[in-house]
Scaffold this motif. Structure first.
Motif, PDB file in Angstrom:
ATOM      1  N   VAL A 104       0.818  -1.212   0.000  1.00 42.08           N
ATOM      2  CA  VAL A 104       0.000   0.000   0.000  1.00 42.08           C
ATOM      3  C   VAL A 104       0.853   1.262   0.000  1.00 42.08           C
ATOM      4  CG1 VAL A 104      -2.019  -1.056   1.071  1.00 42.08           C
ATOM      5  CG2 VAL A 104      -0.238  -0.074   2.517  1.00 42.08           C
ATOM      6  N   GLY A 105       2.152   1.099   0.103  1.00 40.65           N
ATOM      7  CA  GLY A 105       3.045   2.254   0.101  1.00 40.65           C
ATOM      8  C   GLY A 105       4.376   1.897   0.718  1.00 40.65           C
ATOM      9  N   SER A 106       5.187   2.905   0.867  1.00 40.84           N
ATOM     10  CA  SER A 106       6.496   2.756   1.489  1.00 40.84           C
ATOM     11  C   SER A 106       6.537   3.629   2.736  1.00 40.84           C
ATOM     12  CB  SER A 106       7.601   3.194   0.525  1.00 40.84           C
ATOM     13  OG  SER A 106       8.836   3.290   1.197  1.00 40.84           O
ATOM     14  N   ALA A 129     -11.342  11.768   6.430  1.00 37.51           N
ATOM     15  CA  ALA A 129     -11.360  10.837   7.557  1.00 37.51           C
ATOM     16  C   ALA A 129      -9.965  10.290   7.875  1.00 37.51           C
ATOM     17  CB  ALA A 129     -12.309   9.677   7.267  1.00 37.51           C
ATOM     18  N   LEU A 130      -8.957  10.772   7.166  1.00 39.99           N
ATOM     19  CA  LEU A 130      -7.584  10.301   7.383  1.00 39.99           C
ATOM     20  C   LEU A 130      -6.662  11.481   7.678  1.00 39.99           C
ATOM     21  CD1 LEU A 130      -7.276   7.741   4.443  1.00 39.99           C
ATOM     22  CD2 LEU A 130      -7.646   7.227   6.865  1.00 39.99           C
ATOM     23  N   PHE A 131      -5.526  11.169   8.265  1.00 41.34           N
ATOM     24  CA  PHE A 131      -4.515  12.184   8.524  1.00 41.34           C
ATOM     25  C   PHE A 131      -3.849  12.573   7.207  1.00 41.34           C
ATOM     26  CE2 PHE A 131      -5.015  10.168  12.623  1.00 41.34           C
ATOM     27  CZ  PHE A 131      -4.969  11.253  13.495  1.00 41.34           C
ATOM     28  N   HIS A 132      -3.566  13.871   7.063  1.00 44.35           N
ATOM     29  CA  HIS A 132      -2.914  14.379   5.866  1.00 44.35           C
ATOM     30  C   HIS A 132      -1.453  14.656   6.187  1.00 44.35           C
ATOM     31  CE1 HIS A 132      -7.030  16.054   4.332  1.00 44.35           C
ATOM     32  NE2 HIS A 132      -7.044  14.753   4.577  1.00 44.35           N
ATOM     33  N   GLY A 133      -0.604  14.466   5.183  1.00 45.13           N
ATOM     34  CA  GLY A 133       0.825  14.703   5.351  1.00 45.13           C
ATOM     35  C   GLY A 133       1.212  16.100   4.911  1.00 45.13           C
ATOM     36  N   ASP A 193       8.464  13.589   2.046  1.00 47.98           N
ATOM     37  CA  ASP A 193       8.564  13.266   3.466  1.00 47.98           C
ATOM     38  C   ASP A 193       7.305  12.541   3.947  1.00 47.98           C
ATOM     39  OD1 ASP A 193       9.138  13.115   6.137  1.00 47.98           O
ATOM     40  OD2 ASP A 193       9.504  15.238   6.413  1.00 47.98           O
ATOM     41  N   PRO A 194       7.453  11.330   4.501  1.00 46.78           N
ATOM     42  CA  PRO A 194       6.287  10.575   4.958  1.00 46.78           C
ATOM     43  C   PRO A 194       5.854  10.937   6.375  1.00 46.78           C
ATOM     44  CG  PRO A 194       8.235   9.249   5.236  1.00 46.78           C
ATOM     45  CD  PRO A 194       8.680  10.532   4.574  1.00 46.78           C
ATOM     46  N   HIS A 195       6.585  11.835   7.021  1.00 41.84           N
ATOM     47  CA  HIS A 195       6.330  12.153   8.426  1.00 41.84           C
ATOM     48  C   HIS A 195       5.770  13.557   8.601  1.00 41.84           C
ATOM     49  CE1 HIS A 195       9.584   9.095   8.582  1.00 41.84           C
ATOM     50  NE2 HIS A 195       8.826   8.628   9.555  1.00 41.84           N
ATOM     51  N   ILE A 196       5.025  13.705   9.683  1.00 43.15           N
ATOM     52  CA  ILE A 196       4.618  15.016  10.174  1.00 43.15           C
ATOM     53  C   ILE A 196       4.960  15.053  11.654  1.00 43.15           C
ATOM     54  CG2 ILE A 196       2.797  15.431   8.479  1.00 43.15           C
ATOM     55  CD1 ILE A 196       0.731  14.463  10.547  1.00 43.15           C
ATOM     56  N   LEU A 225       1.383   7.311   6.838  1.00 41.07           N
ATOM     57  CA  LEU A 225       0.830   6.070   6.281  1.00 41.07           C
ATOM     58  C   LEU A 225       0.570   5.042   7.384  1.00 41.07           C
ATOM     59  CD1 LEU A 225      -0.027   4.230   3.966  1.00 41.07           C
ATOM     60  CD2 LEU A 225       2.386   3.666   3.607  1.00 41.07           C
ATOM     61  N   LEU A 226       1.526   4.858   8.263  1.00 41.04           N
ATOM     62  CA  LEU A 226       1.342   3.891   9.355  1.00 41.04           C
ATOM     63  C   LEU A 226       0.200   4.315  10.278  1.00 41.04           C
ATOM     64  CD1 LEU A 226       5.064   3.099  10.241  1.00 41.04           C
ATOM     65  CD2 LEU A 226       3.467   1.705   8.912  1.00 41.04           C
ATOM     66  N   LEU A 227       0.111   5.609  10.563  1.00 47.93           N
ATOM     67  CA  LEU A 227      -0.974   6.115  11.405  1.00 47.93           C
ATOM     68  C   LEU A 227      -2.330   5.906  10.728  1.00 47.93           C
ATOM     69  CD1 LEU A 227      -1.932   7.617  13.937  1.00 47.93           C
ATOM     70  CD2 LEU A 227      -1.409   9.768  12.759  1.00 47.93           C
ATOM     71  N   ASN A 228      -2.418   6.165   9.439  1.00 50.21           N
ATOM     72  CA  ASN A 228      -3.684   6.000   8.722  1.00 50.21           C
ATOM     73  C   ASN A 228      -4.083   4.523   8.641  1.00 50.21           C
ATOM     74  OD1 ASN A 228      -4.397   8.666   8.304  1.00 50.21           O
ATOM     75  ND2 ASN A 228      -3.238   8.807   6.396  1.00 50.21           N
ATOM     76  N   LEU A 229      -3.129   3.633   8.488  1.00 49.23           N
ATOM     77  CA  LEU A 229      -3.460   2.199   8.470  1.00 49.23           C
ATOM     78  C   LEU A 229      -4.019   1.772   9.816  1.00 49.23           C
ATOM     79  CD1 LEU A 229      -0.484   0.745   6.402  1.00 49.23           C
ATOM     80  CD2 LEU A 229      -2.868   1.018   5.685  1.00 49.23           C
TER      81      LEU A 229
END
Length: 189
Positions: free
Chosen positions: A53-55, A66-70, A130-133, A180-184
């Motif tokens: 589903v991603g990296s 309904a999901l966290f945005h980066g 960047d995948p983090h916030i 991504l991990l948080l949204n999963l």
């Protein structure tokens, strides 16, 4: 012009360099990486139900309320075009983009005053991928997500705390949350 007697050694050294640098070294580096850190060597892919589903290393363009945005991406999250515009703070293009991002933020998150929007949600990362916030950026989105999902704010805050990573080796960088991990994890609630 190269003397005839030097042509043979030059060709042999060139071929040997191509074999060492272009074949043997990459094979050795790949083999060692696969042995020592196979997950990272394969792109730190994240799977859900057996499908990638991603990296964990590349941000994604999340639009679902309904999901966290980066973070914002100057390159539209295209890993082939990694980089940023590197605009100066006074650049009119940067000011225009940040103002547009702020207006969009206000529509999606009306409960958060504009002067309290975390800076990492308004600015690009150096790579644009960047995948983090920051944990603060994740917390700023709790009201919107709670309203969209009916998950309690306290549970959303627990998820953020559970997915907050510390500084690298305890002293490098800042605390961060992989979106991504948080949204999963959020989707499993």
């Amino acid at each position: 012009m190269v003397e005839q007697r030097l042509a043979g050694p030059i060709i042999r050294v060139s071929i040997m360099t191509m074999i060492l640098g272009g074949l043997l070294y990459p094979l050795a580096a790949t083999g060692i990486s696969q042995l020592l850190m196979p997950e990272r060597a394969n792109g730190s892919l994240i799977y859900e139900n057996g499908h990638p589903v991603g990296s964990a290393l590349i941000g994604q363009n999340v639009q679902d309320p309904a999901l966290f945005h980066g973070r914002v991406s100057a390159i539209e999250y295209d890993a082939a075009a990694s980089g940023s515009n590197n605009y100066a703070p006074s650049n009119p293009e940067l000011i225009k983009r940040v103002e547009g991002t702020l207006q969009e933020w206000k529509k999606e998150n009306p409960s958060v005053p504009l002067n309290q929007v975390p800076m990492d949600l308004m600015t690009d990362s150096g790579s644009g991928l960047d995948p983090h916030i920051s944990p603060e950026a994740a917390l700023a989105q709790v009201d919107r997500i709670a309203e969209a999902t009916s998950i309690s704010k306290s549970r959303l805050k627990e998820l953020i705390v559970d997915h907050t990573e510390g500084k690298e080796w305890g002293f490098l960088g800042e605390r961060r949350v992989n979106v991504l991990l948080l949204n999963l994890a959020l989707k499993k609630e």
